[in-house]
Design an enzyme around this catalytic site. Sequence first.
Site, PDB file in Angstrom:
ATOM      1  N   HIS A 185      28.334  -9.605 -18.949  1.00  0.00           N
ATOM      2  CA  HIS A 185      27.491  -8.822 -19.865  1.00  0.00           C
ATOM      3  C   HIS A 185      27.627  -9.465 -21.255  1.00  0.00           C
ATOM      4  O   HIS A 185      28.671 -10.019 -21.581  1.00  0.00           O
ATOM      5  CB  HIS A 185      28.032  -7.386 -19.877  1.00  0.00           C
TER       6      HIS A 185
ATOM      7  N   ASP B  19      36.785  -6.498 -17.505  1.00  0.00           N
ATOM      8  CA  ASP B  19      35.725  -5.611 -17.979  1.00  0.00           C
ATOM      9  C   ASP B  19      35.415  -4.629 -16.843  1.00  0.00           C
ATOM     10  O   ASP B  19      34.763  -4.971 -15.857  1.00  0.00           O
ATOM     11  CB  ASP B  19      34.502  -6.462 -18.344  1.00  0.00           C
TER      12      ASP B  19
ATOM     13  N   GLN C 224      31.722  -1.236 -15.119  1.00  0.00           N
ATOM     14  CA  GLN C 224      31.007  -0.811 -13.912  1.00  0.00           C
ATOM     15  C   GLN C 224      31.937  -0.463 -12.755  1.00  0.00           C
ATOM     16  O   GLN C 224      31.478   0.072 -11.745  1.00  0.00           O
ATOM     17  CB  GLN C 224      30.037  -1.915 -13.447  1.00  0.00           C
TER      18      GLN C 224
ATOM     19  N   LYS D 223      29.710   5.865 -18.537  1.00  0.00           N
ATOM     20  CA  LYS D 223      29.342   5.370 -17.207  1.00  0.00           C
ATOM     21  C   LYS D 223      30.129   6.100 -16.109  1.00  0.00           C
ATOM     22  O   LYS D 223      29.931   5.885 -14.929  1.00  0.00           O
ATOM     23  CB  LYS D 223      29.575   3.861 -17.131  1.00  0.00           C
TER      24      LYS D 223
ATOM     25  N   CYS E 170      21.216  -7.254 -20.218  1.00  0.00           N
ATOM     26  CA  CYS E 170      22.235  -7.814 -21.131  1.00  0.00           C
ATOM     27  C   CYS E 170      23.031  -8.917 -20.454  1.00  0.00           C
ATOM     28  O   CYS E 170      24.249  -9.053 -20.690  1.00  0.00           O
ATOM     29  CB  CYS E 170      23.185  -6.735 -21.663  1.00  0.00           C
TER      30      CYS E 170
HETATM   31  N1  PLP Z   1      30.215  -4.692 -19.470  1.00  0.00           N
HETATM   32  C1  PLP Z   1      29.420  -4.328 -18.449  1.00  0.00           C
HETATM   33  C2  PLP Z   1      29.630  -4.960 -17.119  1.00  0.00           C
HETATM   34  C3  PLP Z   1      28.439  -3.377 -18.628  1.00  0.00           C
HETATM   35  O1  PLP Z   1      27.661  -3.025 -17.608  1.00  0.00           O
HETATM   36  C4  PLP Z   1      28.277  -2.796 -19.908  1.00  0.00           C
HETATM   37  C5  PLP Z   1      27.189  -1.826 -20.152  1.00  0.00           C
HETATM   38  O2  PLP Z   1      26.210  -1.783 -19.453  1.00  0.00           O
HETATM   39  C6  PLP Z   1      29.138  -3.181 -20.938  1.00  0.00           C
HETATM   40  C7  PLP Z   1      30.087  -4.130 -20.680  1.00  0.00           C
HETATM   41  C8  PLP Z   1      29.039  -2.578 -22.297  1.00  0.00           C
HETATM   42  O3  PLP Z   1      29.354  -1.224 -22.244  1.00  0.00           O
HETATM   43  P1  PLP Z   1      29.123  -0.282 -23.513  1.00  0.00           P
HETATM   44  O4  PLP Z   1      27.694  -0.497 -23.935  1.00  0.00           O
HETATM   45  O5  PLP Z   1      29.381   1.083 -22.995  1.00  0.00           O
HETATM   46  O6  PLP Z   1      30.086  -0.703 -24.572  1.00  0.00           O
END
Ligand code: PLP
Length: 414
Positions: A131, A208, A211, A234, A372
């Site tokens: 991401h 990370d 998900q 999430k 993203c």
């Molecule tokens: N990493 C992953 C794999 C994500 O799917 C997301 C959000 O969709 C993020 C990071 C960023 O999360 P946040 O926008 O809640 O900070």
Amino acid sequence: MIESATISNNLDVYSLRQQFPALDRKVKGKPLVYFDNAATAQKPQVVIETLNQYYTQYNANIHRGIHTLAEEATAAFEATRDTVRQYIHATSREEIIFTRGTTEGINLVASTWGRQNIDKGDEIIISTMEHHSNIVPWQILCQEKEAVLKIIPIHDNGELILEEYEKLISPKTKFVSIVHVSNALGTVNPVKKIINIAHRAGAKVLVDGAQSAVHFDINVEDLDCDFFVLSSHKIYGPTGVGVLYGKKSLLESMPVYQGGGEMIKEVSFKKTIYNDLPYKFEAGTPNIADTVAFKAALDFVQATGKEKIRKHESSLLAHATAKLSEIPGLRIVGTAKDKTSVVSFVMEGIHPQDIGILLDNQGIAVRTGHHCTQPLMDRLGIPGTARVSLAMYNTMEEIDALIPGVHKVKKMLS
Ligand code: PLP
């Protein structure tokens, strides 16, 4: 709401759905089918009630007050820390830092541990499927420190090429930051193995978990990751709250992130003494209400039963994959052996955005675009996908409603 009397894998999905008020609404005159859970999940009534209760009963600033409301708010806020500790199996509550979300957790590590430990010529490894929030903070750090960002390539099916990862590891490797579950493809990465390989080379690892924390039982001790980040929204909790887990010894050795109230023990114009963990990294008034309600979300998930949820979501994924695959001209993007809760697809001659708009006209919410993950889309040679992402409250009937919906899109646009 699409009625589902089904008990799926011992999960009473129909009763479960009653607890999510948003699922009851109509969109464009049709019952809402919500398939954008990887972006954010809907909230159960208990989370909404906890927020309401906080603001109507014990809204106060935390930690510093000695009056009843301040004590109640502090106790509720700190209770969430204990629940998170237990939810991800961390050893100590001092290892649980509240952030605004996954993005802030990664930025915190890059700008504290990263600034302290990365030097010119050092190497940081990420993967093709990250991401943007697990790319850009490392790019900023590498630019500042003249360090090098290395990228683990992927197979066409969306799996990491682990042999290539091993080749990227060198004595210069200082850090590996890797996504547990891809938001765009649903690929589940073998993070334990990735961590082990990095540790053998003396590198630290951030996982990370944006998900994964909603779908799997997370055990940071067993994974042996150095850092783990997640977002409340999430996991059926409120927006604006996240968690950074870090090994205590690392967090202790790291410089502070932001300066202000709460993160200090003593301030004078000559010198400031910083607070102990976890407060050292929590400057200013935090997002108290949403953090308090995050506990209600985690309790709700645990009471529902993670194993039951996982099995139900697996059945949904298998059904959605099978049904969508039957549609001529539709191609599923991301077919890793180990996948969870995401089906991304493209359709011949149809832009993903048009799929999203036409499905929304039928009350079906999917996400379209690059999710993203622009470098991943570039690697796959596509501008984006339409993504169906599943949650505990989705039903087989909803997937069955999606299929004629997609056929309709095809008929209208091809
Ligand atoms: N990493 C992953 C794999 C994500 O799917 C997301 C959000 O969709 C993020 C990071 C960023 O999360 P946040 O926008 O809640 O900070």
